[in-house]
Structure formats: structure tokens, C-alpha cells
Design an enzyme around this catalytic site. Structure first.
Site, mmCIF file in Angstrom:
data_model
loop_
_atom_site.group_PDB
_atom_site.id
_atom_site.type_symbol
_atom_site.label_atom_id
_atom_site.label_comp_id
_atom_site.label_asym_id
_atom_site.label_seq_id
_atom_site.Cartn_x
_atom_site.Cartn_y
_atom_site.Cartn_z
ATOM 1 N N GLN A 123 -10.882 -4.150 12.857
ATOM 2 C CA GLN A 123 -11.859 -3.451 13.696
ATOM 3 C C GLN A 123 -12.758 -4.442 14.424
ATOM 4 O OE1 GLN A 123 -12.253 -0.248 14.307
ATOM 5 N NE2 GLN A 123 -14.380 0.186 14.764
ATOM 6 N N ARG A 128 -16.698 -11.774 14.645
ATOM 7 C CA ARG A 128 -17.856 -11.431 13.798
ATOM 8 C C ARG A 128 -17.580 -11.730 12.328
ATOM 9 N NH1 ARG A 128 -18.151 -4.965 12.858
ATOM 10 N NH2 ARG A 128 -16.008 -4.627 12.166
ATOM 11 N N HIS A 198 -22.437 -5.628 19.913
ATOM 12 C CA HIS A 198 -22.657 -4.354 19.206
ATOM 13 C C HIS A 198 -24.118 -4.261 18.737
ATOM 14 C CE1 HIS A 198 -21.931 -0.888 16.851
ATOM 15 N NE2 HIS A 198 -20.679 -1.129 16.489
ATOM 16 N N ASP A 245 -20.954 8.798 20.106
ATOM 17 C CA ASP A 245 -20.089 7.627 20.253
ATOM 18 C C ASP A 245 -19.434 7.749 21.622
ATOM 19 O OD1 ASP A 245 -18.499 5.413 20.042
ATOM 20 O OD2 ASP A 245 -17.421 6.058 18.241
ATOM 21 N N GLU A 295 -24.984 -0.907 23.565
ATOM 22 C CA GLU A 295 -24.127 -2.089 23.596
ATOM 23 C C GLU A 295 -23.663 -2.415 25.009
ATOM 24 O OE1 GLU A 295 -20.895 -1.429 20.803
ATOM 25 O OE2 GLU A 295 -22.093 0.112 19.805
#
Length: 319
Positions: A123, A128, A198, A245, A295
Site C-alpha cells: 500500500q 515510507r 499523505h 475518501d 493531500e
């Protein structure tokens, strides 16, 4: 100590293989920049320090003479805190965040690269979930900045078999925090990617308003994330009455966030062509009322030929 412009404006003389070109937001010029070259010897510019953070992970502390502060973890190059001179932290780290060097840090400003959302790899990609390194630090009229680097290794190549370099500059000012992300293809073959920052902002979700998105094409992932509904944003102010979302394609270079706590935050960018709004509502009952994600993103695929680079900039400022 020497005057230097080496990494203070990463977007200059860069080949960009994206259809969008940088808009209004421009990096500061190099006057007044003091750089420290001996990063490998742990000598940093004034206002830049490295310390041990949560879970024993290394973090960078930026302190401005104006009283603002920021904190960046080398794991994920994740900005986990940005405090304005009043001491208020503008960013939010979730209470379920872990600092074990195994899972991405949930909160602050995590990276999504070379993939946004679900896909053929983990994901939001691997950036990250890897350790970045410090390549430069500097102070511009007392305002500290640091540049971090990520390169491919066996871990990244197990998911995405390309050679690349990512440079991420974070600069702290009295009432703003700016970032510059530069992706360079160091391979001998082309590659493609998408990306996002994000960003989690501290908020009171019932009072949150986001302005500037009216007229944008939307990809709404509620109710089915795998089959987003296409639409158009008709509202002047986007609110968060429940689960949200949503991807906004062709977003403007500036949005305004009212965080419901009495603060207005201007989020400006160059070359982040899209935006994403997210709040998990009851899916994260312990903390959804306390944050909102606004974002900057590049949803459209960027393709880079060998030696080409792509650069995107963000500035968040409390007004």
C-alpha cells in the site's frame, strides 16, 4: 562553512516528464544561505540537529529563530511534527502509530512513492517504509532546512526493479513549512510512477472546511474503493459529515483548510496536479474526530526516461 546554492532550489535545470508544469509557487533564491558540507561528520547547519526519537529511531529536529519547530524521522522521511511559534502542532500523528522501523509511521506527512494507494506492491509504495539519509543541511537567514535522500536497494527492487534517486528537502520558516521532492531516473531504462504526500492535519472534523476544489473532476471512493464514482465537485466548501475518501483531478495550486480549531492553513504547490481528501470516520473511531488528510498528489502516471527528473513542491502556511 560556505555559501552554497547546491540543493536550495532543486527545481532549477530539471527535465520534467510530466504534462503539468510548476505554477505560482517558487522556491526561494539562494541569497543568505549558509550550508554545512560535513554532513557525514555529523556537522549540521544552525537549527538542524539529529536525536533519538520514538522507538530508538533517528529523527531530525529543525528549530527556527522565530520559534517554529519541525521533526522529521529518517525512517520514511516522515515529517511528524510542525509547531508554529505559539507552540501549536499543526500536524497529527495517530495514536495507533508505531515507531519500530517495520511499519510506516501513521501520521504527519508520509510519502506515497512509487505508487499511490493499492496496487502491485505494498500500500502506497515503499518510500515510507525505508530509511532515508541526510545529504545536506543549510540555514537561510536563520531558517533551517535539510535534504534527505533515498536510493534503490534490494528491498525496493524486490517490488519495483528500477534504479532511482529521491531527494526530499524540508525547509522551516516562521509560519510555514515547505518541501521539495525530486525523483531522478538513474536507470538505463524508462520507468513510471505516481506519488503523494499523505498529510495529516490536526483538526476538529465537525468544523473542517476545505476551499478551492469547486469544479474539479472527482473520483469518489465511497462506497466502493475499488470502483470510484466519477463526478464533479459542486461545493465551494467541502465538509466531512461522514466517511470521505475522494480524489480531485486537476486541483488548483492553492487550497485553504479551516481545521475547525480556529486555524486557517493555506496549502500551495507546484506540480502536484491533484488532491486527495480523506477521513476514515467510524472505521477509526478512536481518533477520526481529531484529524483530516488533505493531500497533494500526482495521480496521473509520470514517466521518466534515463537521467530525467520530476520535481514537485509544497508549502503549508498558517494564516
Amino acid at each position: 562553512m560556505a555559501a552554497s546554492c547546491a540543493l536550495s532550489s532543486l527545481s532549477l535545470s530539471v527535465s520534467v516528464s510530466s504534462s503539468s508544469s510548476p505554477r505560482r509557487f517558487r522556491p526561494r533564491r539562494c541569497s543568505g544561505v549558509v550550508a554545512m558540507a560535513s554532513v557525514g561528520q555529523k556537522v549540521y547547519a544552525p537549527g538542524v540537529a539529529v536525536s533519538e526519537g520514538n522507538g530508538g529511531l533517528q529523527k531530525i529536529d529543525l528549530k527556527s529563530p522565530h520559534g517554529s519547530e519541525a521533526e522529521i524521522y529518517l525512517f520514511g522521511a516522515c515529517v511528524t511534527s510542525w509547531k508554529v511559534p505559539s507552540g501549536k502542532d499543526v500536524l497529527f500523528v495517530r495514536p495507533d502509530a508505531v515507531f519500530n522501523g517495520q511499519k510506516p509511521i501513521s501520521g504527519g506527512i508520509p510519502h506515497c512513492f512509487p505508487q499511490f494507494g493499492p496496487g502491485p506492491m505494498q500500500q502506497h509504495g515503499f518510500a515510507r517504509n525505508m530509511n532515508w539519509s541526510i545529504t545536506d543541511s543549510e540555514a537561510n537567514e536563520g531558517n533551517p532546512a535539510v535534504t534527505l535522500e533515498l536510493k534503490d536497494d534490494s528491498y525496493s527492487r524486490s517490488m519495483w526493479d528500477f534504479s532511482f534517486q529521491a531527494l526530499y528537502k524540508v525547509a522551516l520558516h516562521s509560519t510555514s513549512l515547505s518541501t521539495t521532492l525530486k525523483i531522478t531516473n538513474t536507470d538505463d531504462k524508462p520507468f513510471s510512477f505516481n506519488s503523494a504526500l499523505h498529510s495529516y492535519f490536526r483538526a476538529s472534523i465537525s468544523g473542517v472546511l476545505v476551499k478551492g476544489l469547486k469544479g474539479c473532476k472527482t473520483l469518489n471512493k465511497d462506497p466502493d474503493p475499488k470502483n470510484p464514482l466519477e463526478g464533479k465537485e459542486e461545493r465551494e466548501e467541502v465538509t466531512f459529515p461522514g466517511f470521505v475518501d475522494c480524489v480531485y483531478l486537476g486541483a488548483p495550486s492553492e487550497l485553504t483548510l479551516d481545521n475547525g480549531l480556529g486555524d486557517k492553513i493555506v496549502i500551495s504547490n507546484a506540480n502536484w496536479s491533484d488532491a486527495v481528501l480523506w477521513n476514515p470516520h467510524l472505521q477509526m473511531e478512536a481518533c477520526y474526530k481529531d484529524f483530516v488528510c488533505v493531500e497533494n498528489a500526482k495521480i496521473e502516471t509520470v514517466q521518466l526516461e534515463p537521467k530525467q527528473s520530476w520535481v514537485a513542491e509544497q508549502k503549508i502556511e498558517i494564516i
